[in-house]
Design an enzyme around this catalytic site. Sequence first.
Site, PDB file in Angstrom:
ATOM      1  CB  THR A 135      -0.904  -0.014   1.263  1.00  0.00           C
ATOM      2  OG1 THR A 135      -1.527   1.258   1.406  1.00  0.00           O
ATOM      3  CG2 THR A 135      -0.113  -0.291   2.534  1.00  0.00           C
ATOM      4  CG  ASP A 136      -1.204   4.968  -0.976  1.00  0.00           C
ATOM      5  OD1 ASP A 136      -1.734   4.379  -0.005  1.00  0.00           O
ATOM      6  OD2 ASP A 136      -1.834   5.778  -1.685  1.00  0.00           O
ATOM      7  N   PRO A 216     -20.915   9.386   7.401  1.00  0.00           N
ATOM      8  CG  PRO A 216     -19.944   7.539   8.448  1.00  0.00           C
ATOM      9  CD  PRO A 216     -20.946   7.916   7.406  1.00  0.00           C
TER      10      PRO A 216
HETATM   11  P1  NAD Z   1      -9.748  -7.265   2.293  1.00  0.00           P
HETATM   12  O1  NAD Z   1      -9.725  -6.954   3.755  1.00  0.00           O
HETATM   13  O2  NAD Z   1     -10.966  -6.987   1.507  1.00  0.00           O
HETATM   14  O3  NAD Z   1      -9.411  -8.806   2.071  1.00  0.00           O
HETATM   15  C1  NAD Z   1      -8.385  -9.479   2.771  1.00  0.00           C
HETATM   16  C2  NAD Z   1      -8.540 -10.972   2.511  1.00  0.00           C
HETATM   17  O4  NAD Z   1      -7.461 -11.645   3.181  1.00  0.00           O
HETATM   18  C3  NAD Z   1      -9.846 -11.562   3.053  1.00  0.00           C
HETATM   19  O5  NAD Z   1     -10.406 -12.434   2.117  1.00  0.00           O
HETATM   20  C4  NAD Z   1      -9.415 -12.312   4.306  1.00  0.00           C
HETATM   21  O6  NAD Z   1     -10.247 -13.405   4.628  1.00  0.00           O
HETATM   22  C5  NAD Z   1      -8.004 -12.751   3.913  1.00  0.00           C
HETATM   23  N1  NAD Z   1      -7.140 -13.011   5.072  1.00  0.00           N
HETATM   24  C6  NAD Z   1      -6.975 -12.214   6.177  1.00  0.00           C
HETATM   25  N2  NAD Z   1      -6.098 -12.789   7.011  1.00  0.00           N
HETATM   26  C7  NAD Z   1      -5.674 -13.934   6.434  1.00  0.00           C
HETATM   27  C8  NAD Z   1      -4.751 -14.957   6.789  1.00  0.00           C
HETATM   28  N3  NAD Z   1      -4.093 -14.898   7.956  1.00  0.00           N
HETATM   29  N4  NAD Z   1      -4.557 -15.988   5.943  1.00  0.00           N
HETATM   30  C9  NAD Z   1      -5.234 -16.061   4.774  1.00  0.00           C
HETATM   31  N5  NAD Z   1      -6.133 -15.139   4.374  1.00  0.00           N
HETATM   32  C10 NAD Z   1      -6.342 -14.087   5.198  1.00  0.00           C
HETATM   33  O7  NAD Z   1      -8.475  -6.524   1.704  1.00  0.00           O
HETATM   34  P2  NAD Z   1      -8.280  -5.814   0.278  1.00  0.00           P
HETATM   35  O8  NAD Z   1      -8.798  -4.443   0.361  1.00  0.00           O
HETATM   36  O9  NAD Z   1      -8.741  -6.739  -0.779  1.00  0.00           O
HETATM   37  O10 NAD Z   1      -6.681  -5.721   0.243  1.00  0.00           O
HETATM   38  C11 NAD Z   1      -5.903  -6.797  -0.275  1.00  0.00           C
HETATM   39  C12 NAD Z   1      -4.433  -6.434  -0.150  1.00  0.00           C
HETATM   40  O11 NAD Z   1      -4.173  -5.231  -0.872  1.00  0.00           O
HETATM   41  C13 NAD Z   1      -3.994  -6.152   1.282  1.00  0.00           C
HETATM   42  O12 NAD Z   1      -2.696  -6.682   1.449  1.00  0.00           O
HETATM   43  C14 NAD Z   1      -3.971  -4.635   1.385  1.00  0.00           C
HETATM   44  O13 NAD Z   1      -3.012  -4.208   2.310  1.00  0.00           O
HETATM   45  C15 NAD Z   1      -3.570  -4.267  -0.031  1.00  0.00           C
HETATM   46  N6  NAD Z   1      -4.050  -2.953  -0.511  1.00  0.00           N
HETATM   47  C16 NAD Z   1      -5.377  -2.619  -0.404  1.00  0.00           C
HETATM   48  C17 NAD Z   1      -5.814  -1.395  -0.935  1.00  0.00           C
HETATM   49  C18 NAD Z   1      -7.268  -0.990  -0.867  1.00  0.00           C
HETATM   50  O14 NAD Z   1      -7.584   0.152  -1.224  1.00  0.00           O
HETATM   51  N7  NAD Z   1      -8.173  -1.853  -0.455  1.00  0.00           N
HETATM   52  C19 NAD Z   1      -4.898  -0.533  -1.538  1.00  0.00           C
HETATM   53  C20 NAD Z   1      -3.549  -0.909  -1.612  1.00  0.00           C
HETATM   54  C21 NAD Z   1      -3.141  -2.142  -1.109  1.00  0.00           C
HETATM   55  O1  DAU Z   2      -4.158   3.952   0.475  1.00  0.00           O
HETATM   56  C1  DAU Z   2      -4.376   2.578   0.366  1.00  0.00           C
HETATM   57  C2  DAU Z   2      -5.227   2.116   1.529  1.00  0.00           C
HETATM   58  O2  DAU Z   2      -6.547   2.583   1.276  1.00  0.00           O
HETATM   59  C3  DAU Z   2      -5.218   0.614   1.743  1.00  0.00           C
HETATM   60  O3  DAU Z   2      -3.921   0.212   2.091  1.00  0.00           O
HETATM   61  C4  DAU Z   2      -6.193   0.221   2.857  1.00  0.00           C
HETATM   62  O4  DAU Z   2      -6.260  -1.191   2.971  1.00  0.00           O
HETATM   63  C5  DAU Z   2      -7.568   0.745   2.495  1.00  0.00           C
HETATM   64  O5  DAU Z   2      -8.476   0.466   3.531  1.00  0.00           O
HETATM   65  C6  DAU Z   2      -7.512   2.268   2.256  1.00  0.00           C
HETATM   66  O6  DAU Z   2      -7.215   2.965   3.477  1.00  0.00           O
HETATM   67  P1  DAU Z   2      -7.959   4.348   3.851  1.00  0.00           P
HETATM   68  O7  DAU Z   2      -7.876   4.548   5.294  1.00  0.00           O
HETATM   69  O8  DAU Z   2      -7.485   5.447   2.968  1.00  0.00           O
HETATM   70  O9  DAU Z   2      -9.453   3.948   3.357  1.00  0.00           O
HETATM   71  P2  DAU Z   2     -10.902   4.196   4.023  1.00  0.00           P
HETATM   72  O10 DAU Z   2     -11.892   3.833   2.984  1.00  0.00           O
HETATM   73  O11 DAU Z   2     -11.014   3.589   5.363  1.00  0.00           O
HETATM   74  O12 DAU Z   2     -10.918   5.781   4.202  1.00  0.00           O
HETATM   75  C7  DAU Z   2     -10.735   6.650   3.094  1.00  0.00           C
HETATM   76  C8  DAU Z   2     -10.754   8.073   3.647  1.00  0.00           C
HETATM   77  O13 DAU Z   2     -12.075   8.375   4.091  1.00  0.00           O
HETATM   78  C9  DAU Z   2      -9.845   8.277   4.841  1.00  0.00           C
HETATM   79  O14 DAU Z   2      -9.278   9.579   4.790  1.00  0.00           O
HETATM   80  C10 DAU Z   2     -10.788   8.160   6.042  1.00  0.00           C
HETATM   81  C11 DAU Z   2     -12.099   8.694   5.488  1.00  0.00           C
HETATM   82  N1  DAU Z   2     -13.322   8.087   6.077  1.00  0.00           N
HETATM   83  C12 DAU Z   2     -13.418   6.727   6.115  1.00  0.00           C
HETATM   84  C13 DAU Z   2     -14.532   6.116   6.662  1.00  0.00           C
HETATM   85  C14 DAU Z   2     -14.623   4.607   6.733  1.00  0.00           C
HETATM   86  C15 DAU Z   2     -14.357   8.888   6.529  1.00  0.00           C
HETATM   87  O15 DAU Z   2     -14.275  10.135   6.460  1.00  0.00           O
HETATM   88  N2  DAU Z   2     -15.477   8.280   7.058  1.00  0.00           N
HETATM   89  C16 DAU Z   2     -15.595   6.925   7.156  1.00  0.00           C
HETATM   90  O16 DAU Z   2     -16.621   6.449   7.677  1.00  0.00           O
END
Ligand code: NAD
Ligand code: DAU
Length: 361
Positions: A135-136, A216
């Site tokens: 992640t960033d 929120p």
């Molecule tokens: P998510 O939380 O939706 O999914 C995570 C998955 O991992 C789930 O299916 C969960 O059951 C599985 N998991 C958790 N613990 C585990 C374990 N111990 N063994 C096996 N499986 C396990 O997450 P996501 O948003 O799909 O993110 C996936 C990856 O990408 C993560 O590594 C996250 O850090 C990275 N990432 C996410 C974002 C984003 O915006 N969502 C951005 C950049 C990087």
């Molecule tokens: O930047 C990459 C990351 O993006 C990933 O590594 C994480 O797994 C992913 O969850 C996400 O993190 P953020 O914290 O940026 O995402 P989130 O959707 O939780 O929040 C986005 C922005 O919105 C952040 O500034 C917090 C704000 N927020 C979030 C929630 C859930 C709100 O203002 N209200 C809310 O209820």
Amino acid sequence: MNQTIIVTGGAGFIGANFVLSWIKLGLGTVVNLDKLTYAGNLENLEAIQHNPQHIFVHGDIADQALLAKLLAEYQPCAVVNFAAESHVDRSIHGPEDFIQTNVVGTFHLLEAVRAYWGQLNEEHRHNFRFLHVSTDEVYGSLGKSDAAFTETHAYAPNSPYSASKAASDHLVRAYHHTYGLPTLTTNCSNNYGPHHFPEKLIPLVIHNALAGQPLPIYGNGQQIRDWLYVEDHCAAIRRVLEAGQAGEVYNVGGWNEKPNIEIVRTLCRMLDVKKPRADGKSYAEQITFVEDRPGHDQRYAIDATKIANELGWKPKETFESGIEKTVHWYLENQDWVKNVTSGEYRNWVQTHYTERGEELA
Ligand code: NAD
Ligand code: DAU
């Protein structure tokens, strides 16, 4: 070369999108290892549940014996690690699971992969890749006019989540440097799109809007994130797997920096047109400013020049086209939303948002 890959965390948001597109593109067999935490959902994989090219295994990346067995049995040419605890707010409430999966789990995965890779023949050793999805957030927070994160930006993680991801990135780096394991790391910005669990901003706002609940906004809503449509992230990972240089890091982003409040207002405007409120008022009326996230990072921005110049990857979707597809998917998949927002989800929402002073209906 065997085109089987092992994907971890492939029942979650990005992992499921990745597995679905890998199978759809006919790229080979996927062994999908997932612990099925609250974020893992087999419904995400319904479209391929009877496809012989998808083998689902329920298990933990910290289970080294299971990993060794899967690696020996399926002889993959790559392992792609998505498995993680991923929600910043949950890491603030309870960091332990984040250390266990993101740090300890990644360590065990690396150990199992190192042992497997070490006994491959010359050609397979050469072609094998371990791709770590990161992640960033590991780079910390930017000021308004700071340059976007490049791959050489110093690590400065601010939340237990980002610290645990940073630790895992360092382990991956060390396994390349010390053992020569052919690793690749991608550091991506905020994803959005289908199957996104509604604890994260975009799906939470769509869900709450339609449910007549408050939307929120933490603090003043001026925090900035860079948004990337999930399928573009999956395409970037495929490209890095195919052509990335072993040991290298690639930043992946959408060149789409937006303040949170703007994202929420855009969603309200779209829903006003696609699914108007019964009383004719705008969903924007539901916007509620709540207590800020502790240690809230002000701004993330990704400089994705390296992956564009070296590997020719660029996002296909603009924010406008990606968010259109996303809202459409949520409106068309209300049953999915209903299923994932029952049970444990309700406890999380109650605890987290009532603490922030939000009245829930
Ligand atoms: P998510 O939380 O939706 O999914 C995570 C998955 O991992 C789930 O299916 C969960 O059951 C599985 N998991 C958790 N613990 C585990 C374990 N111990 N063994 C096996 N499986 C396990 O997450 P996501 O948003 O799909 O993110 C996936 C990856 O990408 C993560 O590594 C996250 O850090 C990275 N990432 C996410 C974002 C984003 O915006 N969502 C951005 C950049 C990087
Ligand atoms: O930047 C990459 C990351 O993006 C990933 O590594 C994480 O797994 C992913 O969850 C996400 O993190 P953020 O914290 O940026 O995402 P989130 O959707 O939780 O929040 C986005 C922005 O919105 C952040 O500034 C917090 C704000 N927020 C979030 C929630 C859930 C709100 O203002 N209200 C809310 O209820």
